[in-house]
Write an enzyme that holds these catalytic residues in place. Structure first.
Site, short mmCIF file in Angstrom:
data_model
loop_
_atom_site.label_atom_id
_atom_site.label_comp_id
_atom_site.label_asym_id
_atom_site.label_seq_id
_atom_site.Cartn_x
_atom_site.Cartn_y
_atom_site.Cartn_z
N HIS A 1 38.88 -3.31 -20.95
CA HIS A 1 39.91 -3.48 -21.99
C HIS A 1 39.68 -4.79 -22.74
O HIS A 1 39.84 -4.85 -23.97
CB HIS A 1 41.28 -3.46 -21.31
CG HIS A 1 42.44 -3.72 -22.21
ND1 HIS A 1 42.81 -2.86 -23.22
CD2 HIS A 1 43.34 -4.74 -22.24
CE1 HIS A 1 43.89 -3.34 -23.83
NE2 HIS A 1 44.22 -4.47 -23.25
N TYR B 1 57.00 -8.65 -23.44
CA TYR B 1 57.53 -7.49 -22.72
C TYR B 1 59.04 -7.59 -22.54
O TYR B 1 59.77 -6.66 -22.86
CB TYR B 1 56.81 -7.36 -21.37
CG TYR B 1 55.32 -7.23 -21.56
CD1 TYR B 1 54.75 -6.02 -21.94
CD2 TYR B 1 54.49 -8.34 -21.44
CE1 TYR B 1 53.39 -5.91 -22.16
CE2 TYR B 1 53.12 -8.24 -21.66
CZ TYR B 1 52.58 -7.02 -22.02
OH TYR B 1 51.24 -6.93 -22.26
N ASP C 1 44.60 -5.97 -27.45
CA ASP C 1 45.79 -6.00 -26.61
C ASP C 1 46.97 -6.45 -27.50
O ASP C 1 47.19 -5.87 -28.55
CB ASP C 1 45.58 -6.91 -25.40
CG ASP C 1 46.65 -6.74 -24.34
OD1 ASP C 1 46.55 -5.79 -23.54
OD2 ASP C 1 47.61 -7.53 -24.33
#
Length: 377
Positions: free
Chosen positions: A355, A307, A179
């Site tokens: 994930h 982000y 990630d």
């Protein structure tokens, strides 16, 4: 600047546990909207059952004690208080390895992986392939201090990681990440090329984008189509959401444990590529330990900086300063990954799953990490 390394233990106050339980007891549940299954988000009945388990059956103290069994520390690097685990192997010649987590995860992600790396002998592995493991909490996550301003990048986090390894006395080490960690680990090789012997990422390298389509084979285009159809490619666009108004959404996640639980459940559900229900892929208590850590540390907002401090999304590119290995090549394309990486390890048959593969397949991930680093030790 202080270079002191201070022992650390988690000690969540009893009042904070009581407050969480009180908020769960007083949850104001909405009506179920029309629609099938998860088509409109986390179903009310599903979340009510999960919240009930969190309130009445989940035992934070038991999991707090389990995590406190790992040696934990705090140190200041570049003005940031950094929390980290440092678990040394008893095996002579163990290679230091830094594990970098992603979002919305934490050092909890590696709880079942650490022992398999530090003590391979106890898990059917070769003791000559042991590691000393270092797991920092990324700034803004868990017990690490949040960034005090903007301008943070994966490279900046990588510099903190390299300084941490140097402070621990490690001159030669590996870097692993998934990630957001898949962006940070390659940057560590760039900032410390004389010290990083290899970079291992869970995936994301060589992922095709639209401009690659003209040069792709028919089979590669079919793989690209399957990639674009995945839930984790088409769910809630957290990249856009957290760039647009992270402060606004943080109020709900910070004030309501049900809102926080729903958000985490949504993302972990979307990140599940196993084809099995989430609760069959990631242990429910493990998932709730991660949620609880975010809740008790108040880091739903502070962990959003990768982000809101970015301009858009792009797949990890990698680096050429050190050899690279991956847990899973597909749906990446090796020849595309080799544009920016020296690929030494590109398996295509490792078990697929969540994930956050360390929480789903710790045995397979540990074995593959050992297989890659055996080539660069």
């Amino acid at each position: 600047m202080s270079t002191e390394i201070r022992p650390f233990q988690m000690e969540i106050a009893a009042a904070d546990l009581d407050d969480l339980n009180d908020r769960l007891d007083r949850a104001r549940w909405p009506r179920q909207l029309p629609g099938e299954g998860w088509s409109l988000g986390v179903p009310v009945a599903y979340l009510q059952e999960l919240a009930g388990y969190w309130r009445n059956m989940y035992d934070w103290r038991r999991h707090e004690a389990r995590l406190n069994a790992f040696p934990q520390f705090m140190t200041e690097i570049d003005g940031q208080d950094i929390h980290f685990l440092h678990v040394r192997s008893v095996e002579p010649g163990a290679l230091p390895l830094i594990l970098v987590h992603g979002w919305p995860n934490s050092f909890v992600e590696f709880g079942d992986l650490i022992g398999r790396l530090t003590s391979p002998r106890a898990h059917g592995g070769d003791p000559a392939e042991a590691f000393h493991v270092v797991v920092p909490s990324v700034p803004g996550f868990g017990f690490s201090a949040p960034p005090g301003g903007t301008g943070w990048t994966a490279a900046r986090v990588a510099r903190i990681g390299a300084k941490l390894m140097r402070r621990l006395g490690y001159e030669r080490y590996g870097a692993q990440g998934g990630d957001f960690g898949a962006y940070v680990a390659p940057e560590m090789a760039k900032v410390a090329p004389d010290h990083v012997v290899g970079v291992y990422v869970v995936g994301g390298l060589g992922f095709p984008i639209e401009k690659d389509l003209p040069e792709m084979t028919e089979a590669e285009r079919a793989a690209y189509t399957r990639l674009m159809e995945q839930d984790w490619m088409n769910g809630v666009d957290h990249h856009a959401l957290l760039r647009a108004a992270p402060q606004t959404f943080t109020y709900g996640w910070h004030d309501s444990p049900v809102a926080a639980l729903a958000w985490m459940t949504q993302k972990f559900h979307e990140f599940n590529a196993s084809g099995r229900p989430l609760e069959q892929v990631i242990d429910r208590d493990l998932f709730l330990t991660n949620v609880s850590l975010y809740w008790f540390t108040g880091t739903f907002g502070t962990s959003a900086w990768p982000y809101y401090d970015s301009t858009g999304f792009g797949w990890p590119e990698g680096q050429t300063a050190a050899p690279t290995g991956v847990y899973s090549g597909p749906p990446g394309i090796r020849r595309l990954a080799e544009r920016h990486n020296i690929i030494l390890h590109w398996p295509e048959n490792n078990p697929a799953g969540h994930h956050f593969i360390a929480m789903d397949q710790p045995d397979h991930l540990a074995a593959d990490i050992r297989a890659f680093f055996a080539k660069v030790r």
